[in-house]
Design a protein around this motif. Sequence first.
Motif, PDB file in Angstrom:
ATOM      1  N   ARG A   1       0.807  -1.312  -0.031  1.00  0.00           N
ATOM      2  CA  ARG A   1      -0.019   0.064  -0.006  1.00  0.00           C
ATOM      3  C   ARG A   1       0.662   1.438   0.073  1.00  0.00           C
ATOM      4  O   ARG A   1       0.553   2.309  -0.685  1.00  0.00           O
TER       5      ARG A   1
ATOM      6  N   ASP B   1      -0.595  13.187   3.894  1.00  0.00           N
ATOM      7  CA  ASP B   1      -0.975  11.973   3.919  1.00  0.00           C
ATOM      8  C   ASP B   1      -0.089  10.714   3.838  1.00  0.00           C
ATOM      9  O   ASP B   1      -0.348   9.605   4.572  1.00  0.00           O
TER      10      ASP B   1
ATOM     11  N   SER C   1       1.415  10.591   7.386  1.00  0.00           N
ATOM     12  CA  SER C   1       0.331   9.984   8.363  1.00  0.00           C
ATOM     13  C   SER C   1       0.014   8.640   8.229  1.00  0.00           C
ATOM     14  O   SER C   1      -0.192   7.810   9.266  1.00  0.00           O
ATOM     15  N   ARG C   2       0.114   8.149   6.937  1.00  0.00           N
ATOM     16  CA  ARG C   2      -0.168   6.603   6.852  1.00  0.00           C
ATOM     17  C   ARG C   2       1.128   5.524   6.930  1.00  0.00           C
ATOM     18  O   ARG C   2       1.056   4.583   7.376  1.00  0.00           O
ATOM     19  N   PHE C   3       2.174   6.193   6.440  1.00  0.00           N
ATOM     20  CA  PHE C   3       3.222   5.296   5.886  1.00  0.00           C
ATOM     21  C   PHE C   3       4.680   5.898   6.835  1.00  0.00           C
ATOM     22  O   PHE C   3       5.705   5.095   6.500  1.00  0.00           O
TER      23      PHE C   3
ATOM     24  N   CYS D   1       7.632   8.129   3.408  1.00  0.00           N
ATOM     25  CA  CYS D   1       7.170   6.699   3.711  1.00  0.00           C
ATOM     26  C   CYS D   1       8.245   5.889   4.869  1.00  0.00           C
ATOM     27  O   CYS D   1       8.276   4.785   4.675  1.00  0.00           O
TER      28      CYS D   1
END
Length: 221
Positions: A89, A142, A145-147, A155
Motif C-alpha cells: 500500500r 497523507d 500519516s499513513r506510512f 514513507c
Amino acid sequence: MRTLVIGNKNYSSWSLRPWLLMRQFGLAFEEVRLPLDTPEFHRRIGDYSPTARVPVLRDGDEVIWDSLAICETVNERWLGDRGWPQDGRARAAARCAVAEMHSGFAALRTQLPMNCRRSPAAPHWDASAERDIARVQAIWADLRSRFGAGGAFLCGDFGIVDAMYAPVCVRFRAYGVPVDANAAAFIDSIYSLPAMREWLLAAAAELESLPPTDGIAGIAA
C-alpha cells in the motif's frame, strides 16, 4: 561505468532527483555537468542525450533519458528495490505521489523555479501556484500519516518519492513559502541528507546565472 549527465546544480531541479537518489545510496558514478543554456551545453548534449535534455544516465552504451526512468532503473539494477517502500500500500501511494510530481504542478514550476542560491523575498505567486503548494503539502501529510512512522521521510526511509520532491523543498525554502509543521519537518529531513548538503554546497559555488524561469532549454523530466 555509470555516467550521470546533469545541468547546473543551482537550477536543474530534474537533475537533482536522480543525482540525490544515487548519491544518498552511495552509488559510484561519473558526473558530467553541462551548464544550461550555454554554447557548451548545445555543443555537447547531443553526445549524451537523444532528447538534448538533462538528466540522462549512461550505463555502458545504454542511454536512460528521463528522470523517473533513471530512478526506476537505478532501483532495479543497483538498489535491490530499496528505492520504493516494501509495503504494498505504501509503494502504491508513493508511486501515485511520484507520478503526480512528474507530470503536474505546472504553476509551481513556472512561478517558483528552483534556485538554490535564492534568498526569500515578498511572495509573488498567484492562486494557481498556491493551489499547487497546498496540494504538495496534502500529499506529504497523507504519506507521513499513513506510512511515515518508521522514519523521517515520506514513507519512513528515504527513497524515490523523497528524491522526486526534494526540489520542491528547495523551492519552498528559497521563496519563503509558509508551510505546516509536517512539511517543515520533511524539508528539514531532506536538507539534513549528506548528499543534499553536498549538492547545495556545489550549487553555491557555481558561477553561472540564468534568468528566473523553469523553461530554460535543457531542463527535462
